[in-house]
Motif scaffolding. Structure first.
Motif, PDB file in Angstrom:
ATOM      1  N   LEU A 160       0.842  -1.203   0.000  1.00 38.87           N
ATOM      2  CA  LEU A 160       0.000   0.000   0.000  1.00 38.87           C
ATOM      3  C   LEU A 160       0.869   1.242   0.000  1.00 38.87           C
ATOM      4  O   LEU A 160       1.947   1.269   0.603  1.00 38.87           O
ATOM      5  CB  LEU A 160      -0.905   0.009   1.232  1.00 38.87           C
ATOM      6  N   ASP A 161       0.357   2.240  -0.661  1.00 33.12           N
ATOM      7  CA  ASP A 161       1.090   3.510  -0.718  1.00 33.12           C
ATOM      8  C   ASP A 161       1.271   4.087   0.674  1.00 33.12           C
ATOM      9  O   ASP A 161       2.350   4.521   1.046  1.00 33.12           O
ATOM     10  CB  ASP A 161       0.321   4.480  -1.618  1.00 33.12           C
ATOM     11  N   ALA A 162       0.194   4.057   1.434  1.00 36.35           N
ATOM     12  CA  ALA A 162       0.270   4.589   2.792  1.00 36.35           C
ATOM     13  C   ALA A 162       0.243   3.446   3.788  1.00 36.35           C
ATOM     14  O   ALA A 162      -0.563   3.418   4.715  1.00 36.35           O
ATOM     15  CB  ALA A 162      -0.874   5.560   3.046  1.00 36.35           C
ATOM     16  N   PHE A 189       0.556   4.078   7.535  1.00 35.84           N
ATOM     17  CA  PHE A 189      -0.642   4.789   7.968  1.00 35.84           C
ATOM     18  C   PHE A 189      -1.818   3.837   8.094  1.00 35.84           C
ATOM     19  O   PHE A 189      -2.545   3.837   9.088  1.00 35.84           O
ATOM     20  CB  PHE A 189      -0.940   5.853   6.908  1.00 35.84           C
ATOM     21  N   PHE A 190      -1.956   3.040   7.070  1.00 36.20           N
ATOM     22  CA  PHE A 190      -3.046   2.062   7.058  1.00 36.20           C
ATOM     23  C   PHE A 190      -2.961   1.140   8.262  1.00 36.20           C
ATOM     24  O   PHE A 190      -3.937   0.899   8.963  1.00 36.20           O
ATOM     25  CB  PHE A 190      -2.972   1.264   5.744  1.00 36.20           C
ATOM     26  N   ALA A 207      -3.831   2.913  11.455  1.00 30.98           N
ATOM     27  CA  ALA A 207      -5.239   3.270  11.505  1.00 30.98           C
ATOM     28  C   ALA A 207      -6.090   2.066  11.814  1.00 30.98           C
ATOM     29  O   ALA A 207      -6.983   2.111  12.679  1.00 30.98           O
ATOM     30  CB  ALA A 207      -5.659   3.911  10.182  1.00 30.98           C
ATOM     31  N   GLY A 261      -5.978   0.664  15.271  1.00 28.47           N
ATOM     32  CA  GLY A 261      -6.735   1.438  16.248  1.00 28.47           C
ATOM     33  C   GLY A 261      -8.174   0.986  16.374  1.00 28.47           C
ATOM     34  O   GLY A 261      -8.815   1.200  17.405  1.00 28.47           O
ATOM     35  N   LEU A 289       2.142   6.570  17.393  1.00 26.69           N
ATOM     36  CA  LEU A 289       2.136   7.280  16.122  1.00 26.69           C
ATOM     37  C   LEU A 289       3.388   8.128  15.973  1.00 26.69           C
ATOM     38  O   LEU A 289       3.972   8.216  14.895  1.00 26.69           O
ATOM     39  CB  LEU A 289       0.904   8.173  16.042  1.00 26.69           C
ATOM     40  N   VAL A 338       5.755   6.704   3.763  1.00 28.99           N
ATOM     41  CA  VAL A 338       4.948   5.951   4.729  1.00 28.99           C
ATOM     42  C   VAL A 338       4.633   4.563   4.190  1.00 28.99           C
ATOM     43  O   VAL A 338       3.908   3.812   4.816  1.00 28.99           O
ATOM     44  CB  VAL A 338       3.646   6.694   5.067  1.00 28.99           C
TER      45      VAL A 338
END
Lengths: 146, 705, 191, 320
Positions: free
Chosen positions: D107-109, D112-113, D116, D119, D156, D169
C-alpha cells in the motif's frame, strides 16, 4: 464518475445529520450527528477536489483540517457534556433550560411568605443539589476507577 | 431710598423663613432669632417707609425681568398711604405674634417650621400690600393661602386641625379661581396687570365689563376675607395655634381681601350691581356672624365670628364707597383683634381649655392671668364700640359712610360721583351695622362676664377641690414674652381711634375723606352698644340667679332645668376630647394639664354655667351655634355632589378607562407571552428555527433565479 | 423529463443508465452509508447509534478510497474510527448509557426536525442535481504515484502551500487539549 | 485474470498466516511461561513436551457452551470478538515479509493504514465491555478505551520518526530505505513503539483492562467458549502484528546478513524473537496501576517519542 453521486450523497448525509442534531435528546448523540454533518461536508470537499484537479489540493487539505477540528470539537464537546452531566445529573439537551424564560405563572423571585419555602425547594428539585450529587458520585467513582 | 426700604420689607421675612427652614433642627438656638428679628426689622422698615413716603404721596416703580407673551408682567411696587399704613399694622402684629410664639410654642417640636412659615406668611402679606402688579399680588395671595394651610394644620395629629386646614385651603381656593379669571378679565380690558394702569383705565372708562370683573374679584375677596357665603373656613381655622389665629384674623390674610377691594375700588364703583352684592354680602355676614358669635362656647370661635362680623363692617364701608372708613376700621380692628386673640391665648394657656363654660368653673382665672384679664377688657370694649376706644371711632366712621350713602351723598373720596353708590346699599349697611353693633356689644359682654366674672357661689362644689389643690395653678405664671405683646397692642387698641378724630393726619394718608363720625350715628351707635351691654348683663344676672337656685334646690331637677335653659349647645363636647385638646396646649406639664382637665371635663359634663346666650337668643340658639347650618348646607349642596361626581369619575377611570389600558397592556403582554414561549431554553428549538429560515432563504434564492 | 435528461447526458458520452463499476460500488456503499447514518440518528439504543456511526464513517472512508483520496481515507479511519468514535463511546459510557432501548432518546422536537430535514434534503438534492447532473469527473488511474490523493501529493501541498493554516491548526489543537483538560479536571474542593 | 488469481492467492496466504502464526505464538507462550515459571501442567498433553496442549485448549474451548448473558445486548455481544479480531487480519495484508512483492498488498500509505486499522481493534473491547451488562466488563471497556487513546499518540509519533527517516509511509519503501545504522538511530523510537504497542494490546505489564485481581477479566468476563477463544486469538494476532511491525520499522525487516532470498526468514526470526520478548515481559514485570499507566504514557513515552522525532529530524537534515 458523475459528480452528482457524491454530491447527492453528501447532501442526504448532511440532512440526516441535521435531523439528528435537531431531534436527538442526548447530547452525545447530538455530537455524533454533528460528526455526520461534518463528514458530509468532507465528502463534498474531496469530491470537488477530485473533480477540479486543484493543484493546491485545497479540498483535501481542508478536509484534513476539518477532520482535525472535528477531533478537537468532539474532545471539547465531550468534556463539556461530561461536566454538565456531573453537575446537572443529565445529558439531555431539553432539560438544560437554565436560559429559558421562566414561566409567567411561576413563583416570584423571592419567597414571599413562610409557606413559599417548601414549595420553592420542591419546584427546584430537578436542579437541586441532592439528586445530582448521588449521580455525580457514581459517575465520579466509575471515572476514577477507569 | 424709600424703594430700597420697601423692597427690603417683604424680603427680610422671606429670607428669615428660608434661613429658618434651612437651620431647622440642626441649630435650634437660631430659630427664634431668625423668626423674630427679620419680622421686627420689617416692622421698623415699614414704619420708616410710611414716614419717608409721608402723606398724600405715592410711589410707583417697576422692573421687568423678562418679556412674556401677551400682557407684560412687571415686578412693580406701588406705595401709597393704604399700603404703607397696613404694612405698619402687619409688621407690628407679626412682630408681636412672633415674640408671643417664642413662648407660646416653646416646647413644640415643630416650632422651627412654624416660625419659618409665619415669616413666610408675613412676607407674602407684605408682598400683597406693596405689589403694584396684579400677578405679583396674586403670588403673595397664593403663598398666603398655602401658608395658612400649613399653619392651621400645625397640630396635624388632630383630626379637626387636619380637616380645618384642608377646609381653609379648599374654600379659599374656591374663591381664588374666579378671582384669577377676574384678574385676567381685568387685565384683558385694561391691557395691563399694573394696578396703576388698571386704575387709570377705570378712570378713563376703558373697562367694558366692570360688573363681571367686580363679581369675579368679589368671589376671591369673599374667600380670602371670609365673607358670606365663603366664611365657613375661618371659625374652623381656630384649630391652628392661637398666635396664628391672631395673625390671620388681625392683619394678614383676611385683610388682604379688604385691601384688594380698597385698592381696586374705582373698578367696583363702576358697577352698582357689584356694590349691591357687596353690601348685601356684608350685611348678611355681619348679622349672621354676630348671632353665631353670641352662641359659641369656644372662646376662639367667638372671636373668629366676631372677626367675620368686623370684616363685614369693612366690606360694608367699601360697598358704600368709603374706603377710608374701611381701612380705618381694618387698622383698629387689626390692633384690638390681635390683642384679643393673644389675650385669649394666654387665658387658654392658663385654663387649659377653649370652653367658656369650663372657664366659668375656674374661680381664680381672673387672678391667674391679670394681664389677659385687663387687656381683654380693653379689647372687648374696643370691639363693642364703646367710646373712647378705637373700635368706636372706626365703626362710627363706617356707619357715617353708610348714612351718607343712604342719603345719596356717598363719601367716595373723589374716586367717583356720589351717585355711583345706590342709596339702598347705604340703608342696608346702616341697618345691619346698627343691629350688629347691638349684637357685638352683647357677645363681647357675655364673653367677658362668663369667662371672668362668674361668682364663686355659682361654681359647682365638685370643681373646687380640684382647683384648690396646692400647686396645680401657679398664679400669674405666664411668661413675659406672652404678656408684653398684650400691653403693646393695648395701646393702639385704646388710642388708635383718636387719630381718626384728627381731621387731617390719617385721612391725608388716605383719600382725604373725613373720618369724624357724624353726630346722629355716633349717638345712635353708642346707644346701641350700651343697650347691648346692659341687656347682656341683665341676662347674665338672671342666669346666675338660676344657677344659684339650682345649687340650693333639688339638684336633679335644677340640673335638668339648667340644662334646658343655660347650657349652650356648642358645649356638648366629650370630656375626652377636651382632655386631648388640653394635652396639646403647650407650656404646661402633662400632669398639671390632666388635673385641670379633670375639673374642666367635670364642669363641661355637668353643664352648670350661668351663660346668658340662651336667654338672649331664644330659639335662634341652636342654629346660631352651628353657624346656621351653613356647613351642612355646603355638605348637601356642594360636597356630596362633588363626591358623587368624583365617585363617577373614579368609576369611569377604574372600570372604563382602565379596561382600555388593561387591554392596551394586555395585547403586548399576550404577544410577549407568545414570543416568550419561543425562548424555552431548548437549543434544538432555536436551531430548528434557524435551519427553517436558512432553508426558506435557500428556496427563495433558488426560485428567484 | 427523464428522457430528456438521459438524452442530454448520453449526448455527452456519460449516461446515468450505463454506470461504470466504480459508480456502482460508490452507489452501493453510499446506500450503506446512508442507511447506517439514518440508523445512527434514529435508533433508540444509544451505543448502537455510535456503532452505526462507525459503519457510516467507515463506509465514507471507502467512498474516499473510491474517489482516489487514499490519504484522506486512512486519516478518516485513524481519526474518526480510532479516536472520535472511541471518545464518543467513552462519553456514552460515562453518561451511563443503558442497555436496550431508551424511549426518550428523541426529544419532542423530532417531528419538526424530520420535516425540516426532509425539506432541506429536498431543496439541497434538487439544487445539487440541477447544478451537477451533467458534470463528469475523471478519476485518475489508481496506483500511479502522482495520483490525486496519495500521501505524497497531500504531503507536498500541505507543507508547501498550507503550512500556515497547518500551524494555526496545531495551535487550535493545543488550545482544545488545554480546554478539555481544564473542563474535565475536578476541582479539589468539589471532590 | 492473473491479477485476480494472484490477489486471491495472496489473501489465502495471509489468511493462513493469520490462522496459524497466532496459534504458534500462543503455544510458545504456554511453553515459555511454563519453563520460566517451572509449571508442570502444560508439559503433559500429547506426550512429548506437551505438544498437544494447544489442541487440547482448542477442543476445550469448542466444547464449552456459548453463553450470552440475559441482560446483555445480544448482537453486539456476539459481534465484539469479530471486531476485535478482524483489524489484525487486515493489517497483516500490508506487512511485507520479504523483498520483491513478498507482501499481501503493498500500500502507498502502508504505515498509515496499519496504524489506523490497528486502532479499530479497541472497538471490540469497548463493545464487549459495554454489551456484557456487567460492571466489571464496562470498567474494562472504559479502561481499554482510555489506554488506547493514551498510547496511540506515542506509537504514532514513534512510527512518524521512522517514516520521516525513510521519507515515505509505505512499509516496503521504508524497508527499501533501511540501513543498518538506523537501528541505533531509531532505537529509542523502537522502544517507544514496542512499549506502546504492548499497551494497546493490553499485554502485561499493561493489562489493567483485564486485571483479573481487580475486575475479573475486564471486557471478556462474560465470554465463554469459542468467542473467548477468539479474543485470545486476537490478542496473539495482535502480538504477531506488533512484533512484525516493530521488526519491519525498527529492525530492518527482511534485511539480514545472508542472501536476499532469505529475507522472509529474517523477518520471521525477528518477529518471533520480539514475540518471545513479549512473553518474557509478561512473566517478568508486575502489572502497572492505572495512574502509573497513564503517567507512563504522558510523561515518559511521549517526551521520549518527541525527542526521537527531533533527533530524526536533525540527523535527516544533517545527512541530506
Amino acid at each position: 464518475m458523475h459528480l452528482a453521486y457524491p454530491a447527492v450523497l453528501a447532501a442526504l448525509l448532511f440532512c440526516v445529520g441535521l435531523y439528528g442534531v435537531l431531534a436527538r435528546r442526548n447530547a452525545v448523540l447530538m455530537l455524533m450527528s454533528v460528526e455526520l454533518m461534518l463528514n458530509a461536508v468532507n465528502l463534498n470537499l474531496v469530491a470537488f477536489d477530485v473533480w477540479l484537479r486543484d493543484t493546491l489540493h485545497a479540498g483535501q487539505a481542508l478536509t484534513l483540517f476539518t477532520i482535525t477540528i472535528a477531533a478537537a470539537e468532539i474532545g471539547l464537546g465531550l468534556a463539556i457534556v461530561l461536566m454538565v452531566f456531573r453537575t446537572q445529573g443529565t445529558a439531555d439537551i431539553d432539560r438544560l433550560r437554565e436560559l429559558s424564560e421562566p414561566p409567567a405563572d411561576g413563583l416570584p423571585p423571592g419567597p414571599t411568605g413562610a409557606e413559599a419555602g417548601p414549595d420553592d425547594s420542591d419546584t427546584a428539585s430537578p436542579a437541586s443539589p441532592a439528586s445530582p450529587a448521588s449521580l455525580t458520585g457514581s459517575a465520579q467513582g466509575k471515572a476514577g476507577a477507569v | 431710598m424709600t424703594l430700597t426700604l420697601a423692597v427690603l420689607v417683604p424680603l427680610l421675612p422671606f429670607l428669615g423663613a428660608l434661613a429658618g427652614l434651612a437651620a431647622g433642627r440642626r441649630i435650634p438656638g437660631l430659630i427664634a432669632p431668625l423668626a423674630v428679628l427679620p419680622t421686627l426689622a420689617s416692622a421698623a422698615l415699614a414704619v420708616a417707609v410710611a414716614c419717608d413716603l409721608g402723606t398724600g404721596r405715592h410711589l410707583d416703580a417697576a422692573t421687568r425681568l423678562t418679556p412674556t407673551g401677551g400682557i407684560p408682567i412687571d415686578l412693580a411696587v406701588h406705595l401709597d398711604g393704604f399700603s404703607t399704613l397696613l404694612a405698619v399694622l402687619v409688621g407690628v402684629v407679626a412682630g408681636c405674634v412672633q415674640i408671643y410664639s417664642t413662648s407660646y410654642l416653646r416646647d413644640d417640636p415643630r416650632y422651627s417650621s412654624y416660625a419659618a412659615l409665619v415669616s413666610l406668611f408675613t412676607a407674602a402679606m407684605f408682598l400683597v400690600l406693596y405689589s403694584g402688579d396684579l400677578i405679583v399680588l396674586l403670588v403673595g395671595w397664593e403663598v398666603m393661602g398655602i401658608c395658612s394651610y400649613f399653619l392651621v394644620g400645625h397640630h396635624w395629629e388632630r383630626d379637626d386641625a387636619r380637616s380645618a386646614s384642608i377646609k381653609a385651603f379648599l374654600v379659599t381656593k374656591l374663591g381664588d379661581i374666579p378671582f384669577l379669571f377676574g384678574i385676567f378679565a381685568l387685565a384683558a380690558d385694561a391691557g395691563t396687570f399694573r394696578i396703576s394702569g388698571v386704575l387709570a383705565a377705570a378712570a378713563n372708562g376703558q373697562l367694558h365689563h366692570p360688573t363681571l370683573i367686580a363679581l369675579l374679584l368679589l368671589c376671591g375677596v369673599a374667600g380670602k376675607s371670609a365673607q358670606f357665603p365663603l366664611h365657613t373656613w375661618l371659625p374652623d381655622a381656630m384649630a391652628g395655634p392661637t398666635p396664628v389665629s391672631a395673625l390671620i384674623h388681625a392683619a394678614t390674610m383676611v385683610a388682604a381681601g379688604i385691601y384688594l377691594v380698597a385698592r381696586l375700588l374705582p373698578v367696583f364703583l363702576l358697577s352698582s350691581a357689584a356694590l349691591i352684592v357687596l353690601g348685601v354680602m356684608a350685611a348678611v355676614t355681619m348679622v349672621g356672624s354676630a348671632l353665631c358669635a353670641l352662641a359659641q362656647d369656644d372662646i376662639k370661635r367667638v372671636l373668629a365670628y366676631s372677626t367675620v362680623g368686623q370684616l363685614g363692617y369693612m366690606a360694608g364701608a367699601l360697598a358704600t364707597g368709603d374706603r377710608d372708613a374701611a381701612v380705618f376700621h381694618l387698622l383698629t380692628h387689626g390692633a384690638f383683634k390681635a390683642l384679643l386673640f393673644l389675650a385669649a391665648g394666654v387665658v387658654i394657656h392658663a385654663a387649659h381649655t377653649n370652653s367658656l363654660t369650663a372657664m366659668s368653673r375656674m374661680p381664680d382665672l381672673r387672678r391667674r392671668v391679670p394681664d389677659a384679664y385687663w387687656t381683654m377688657a380693653i379689647g372687648l370694649l374696643a370691639l363693642a364700640g364703646i367710646p373712647p376706644f378705637s373700635g368706636f371711632f372706626s365703626k362710627e366712621s363706617v356707619l357715617t359712610a353708610a348714612e351718607r350713602a343712604a342719603h345719596g351723598e356717598a363719601l367716595t373720596g373723589g374716586l367717583a360721583p356720589a351717585t355711583a353708590v345706590p342709596g339702598a346699599v347705604g340703608w342696608i349697611v346702616l341697618v345691619a351695622g346698627l343691629l350688629t353693633g347691638l349684637l357685638t356689644a352683647m357677645y363681647a359682654t357675655r364673653l367677658w362676664l362668663v369667662a371672668f366674672r362668674t361668682p364663686g357661689a355659682a361654681q359647682p362644689a365638685a370643681a373646687l377641690p380640684a382647683t384648690a389643690q396646692p400647686g396645680t395653678a401657679p398664679v400669674s405664671a405666664e411668661p413675659n414674652a406672652m404678656r408684653w405683646p398684650l400691653w403693646l397692642l393695648a395701646v393702639p387698641a385704646v388710642a388708635l381711634g383718636l387719630v381718626g378724630l384728627h381731621s387731617s393726619w390719617l385721612p391725608s394718608f388716605l383719600d382725604g375723606v373725613s373720618l369724624t363720625p357724624s353726630g346722629s350715628t355716633a349717638i345712635l351707635g353708642t346707644c346701641v352698644a350700651l343697650a347691648g351691654v346692659l341687656v347682656s348683663y341683665a341676662a347674665w344676672r338672671r342666669a346666675t340667679a338660676l344657677v344659684l337656685d339650682a345649687a340650693t334646690a333639688s339638684p336633679r331637677r335644677a340640673a335638668h332645668e339648667l340644662d334646658e335653659s343655660t347650657r349652650p349647645q356648642g358645649t356638648a363636647a366629650e370630656p375626652r376630647e377636651i382632655t386631648a385638646d388640653l394635652a396639646t396646649v403647650p407650656g404646661r406639664s402633662f400632669a398639671e394639664a390632666l388635673a385641670d382637665a379633670d375639673s374642666a371635663a367635670l364642669a363641661a359634663s355637668t353643664g352648670h354655667a350661668p351663660d346668658p346666650a340662651r336667654l338672649l337668643l331664644g330659639p335662634l340658639m341652636g342654629p346660631a351655634a352651628n353657624g346656621f347650618g351653613l356647613d351642612r348646607l355646603y355638605a348637601a349642596v356642594l360636597v356630596r355632589p362633588v363626591l358623587a361626581a368624583a365617585g363617577l369619575v373614579r368609576f369611569l377611570d377604574r372600570e372604563v378607562i382602565e379596561t382600555y389600558l388593561a387591554g392596551a397592556a394586555g395585547a403586548p403582554k399576550l404577544l410577549g407571552a407568545a414570543v416568550r414561549k419561543a425562548q424555552n431554553g431548548n437549543a434544538q428549538t432555536y436551531l430548528s428555527a434557524l435551519v427553517a429560515g436558512a432553508v426558506v432563504l435557500a428556496v427563495l434564492v433558488a426560485v428567484a433565479q | 423529463m427523464t428522457a430528456a435528461l438521459a438524452a442530454s447526458l448520453s449526448s455527452q458520452g456519460h449516461s446515468f443508465l450505463s454506470p461504470t463499476g466504480v459508480e456502482i460500488v460508490f452507489v452501493l456503499v453510499g446506500l450503506a452509508v446512508l442507511g447506517a447514518a439514518v440508523l445512527t440518528v434514529s435508533t433508540s439504543q444509544l451505543v448502537h447509534a455510535a456503532l452505526w456511526l462507525v459503519v457510516a464513517l467507515g463506509g465514507l472512508a471507502i467512498e474516499y478510497l473510491l474517489l482516489t483520496a487514499e490519504f484522506i481515507a486512512w486519516v478518516q479511519v485513524l481519526i474518526y474510527l480510532g479516536s472520535v468514535v472511541v471518545l464518543v463511546l467513552f462519553g456514552l459510557m460515562l453518561t451511563r448509557a443503558p442497555i436496550g432501548r431508551s424511549p426518550d432518546a428523541d426529544s419532542g422536537n423530532r417531528w419538526v426536525a424530520l420535516g425540516l430535514a426532509v425539506v432541506a434534503a429536498g431543496t439541497l438534492v434538487t439544487l445539487v442535481v440541477d447544478a451537477f447532473r451533467c458534470t463528469w469527473m475523471d478519476l485518475p488511474a489508481s496506483g500511479s504515484t502522482s495520483v490525486n490523493g496519495s500521501t505524497q501529493a497531500n504531503g507536498e501541498v500541505l507543507f508547501r502551500y498550507w503550512v500556515l493554516p497547518f500551524e494555526a491548526l496545531s495551535v487550535l489543537l493545543l488550545a482544545a487539549l488545554v480546554g478539555a483538560i481544564v473542563l474535565s479536571r475536578r476541582h479539589r474542593e468539589e471532590g | 485474470m492473473t491479477t485476480a488469481l494472484e490477489a486471491l492467492l495472496r489473501c489465502v496466504a495471509v489468511l493462513v498466516v493469520f490462522l496459524t502464526f497466532p496459534l504458534v505464538i500462543g503455544q510458545t507462550e504456554h511453553k515459555v511461561m511454563a519453563h520460566m515459571q517451572g509449571r508442570l501442567g502444560p508439559m503433559y498433553a500429547g506426550g512429548f513436551h506437551g505438544w498437544a496442549q494447544l489442541v487440547a485448549d482448542g477442543v476445550k474451548f469448542a466444547q464449552k457452551e456459548d453463553i450470552v448473558p440475559a441482560g446483555a445486548d445480544r448482537r453486539i455481544f456476539q459481534l465484539a470478538p469479530a471486531v476485535a479480531l478482524l483489524p489484525y487480519l487486515l493489517v497483516l495484508i500490508a506487512i511485507p515479509v520479504g523483498p520483491g512483492g513478498f507482501v499481501g498488498q503493498a500500500l502507498d500509505a502502508g504505515l498509515f493504514f496499519v496504524l489506523a486499522v490497528m486502532g479499530i481493534g479497541v472497538l471490540g473491547s469497548l463493545m464487549a465491555g459495554w454489551a456484557s451488562a456487567n460492571k466489571f466488563s464496562l470498567l474494562g471497556g472504559v479502561r481499554s478505551a482510555a489506554q488506547l487513546l493514551a498510547y496511540e499518540l506515542p506509537m504514532l509519533l514513534a512510527a512518524a520518526s521512522v517514516a520521516m527517516a525513510a521519507g515515505t509511509v509505505s512499509l516496503t519503501g521504508i524497508l527499501g530505505a533501511f540501513h543498518w545504522w538506523w537501528v541505533p538511530w531509531q532505537i529509542v523510537g523502537g522502544f517507544v513503539f514496542f512499549t506502546s504497542g504492548l499497551a494497546e494490546l493490553q499485554r502485561p505489564p499493561f493489562d489493567m483492562p483485564v486485571a483479573d485481581s481487580e475486575i475479573i477479566f475486564g471486557a471478556y468476563t462474560e465470554y465463554t467458549g469459542l468467542r473467548f477463544a477468539l479474543f485470545l486469538l486476537s490478542e496473539y494476532a495482535g502480538i504477531l502484528v506488533l512484533c512484525a511491525l516493530t521488526a519491519v520499522l525498527f529492525l530492518g525487516g527482511w534485511h539480514g546478513p545472508l542472501s536476499a532470498d532469505l529475507g522472509w526468514l529474517w523477518t520471521l526470526l525477528k518477529t518471533f524473537a520480539l514475540a518471545f520478548v513479549v512473553i518474557w515481559l509478561r512473566v517478568t514485570y508486575p502489572r502497572l496501576r492505572e495512574d502509573q499507566l497513564m503517567r507512563f504514557a504522558w510523561t515518559f513515552l511521549i517526551p521520549l517519542a518527541l525527542a526521537q522525532l527531533a533527533l530524526t529530524g536533525i540527523v535527516k537534515v544533517v545527512i541530506s
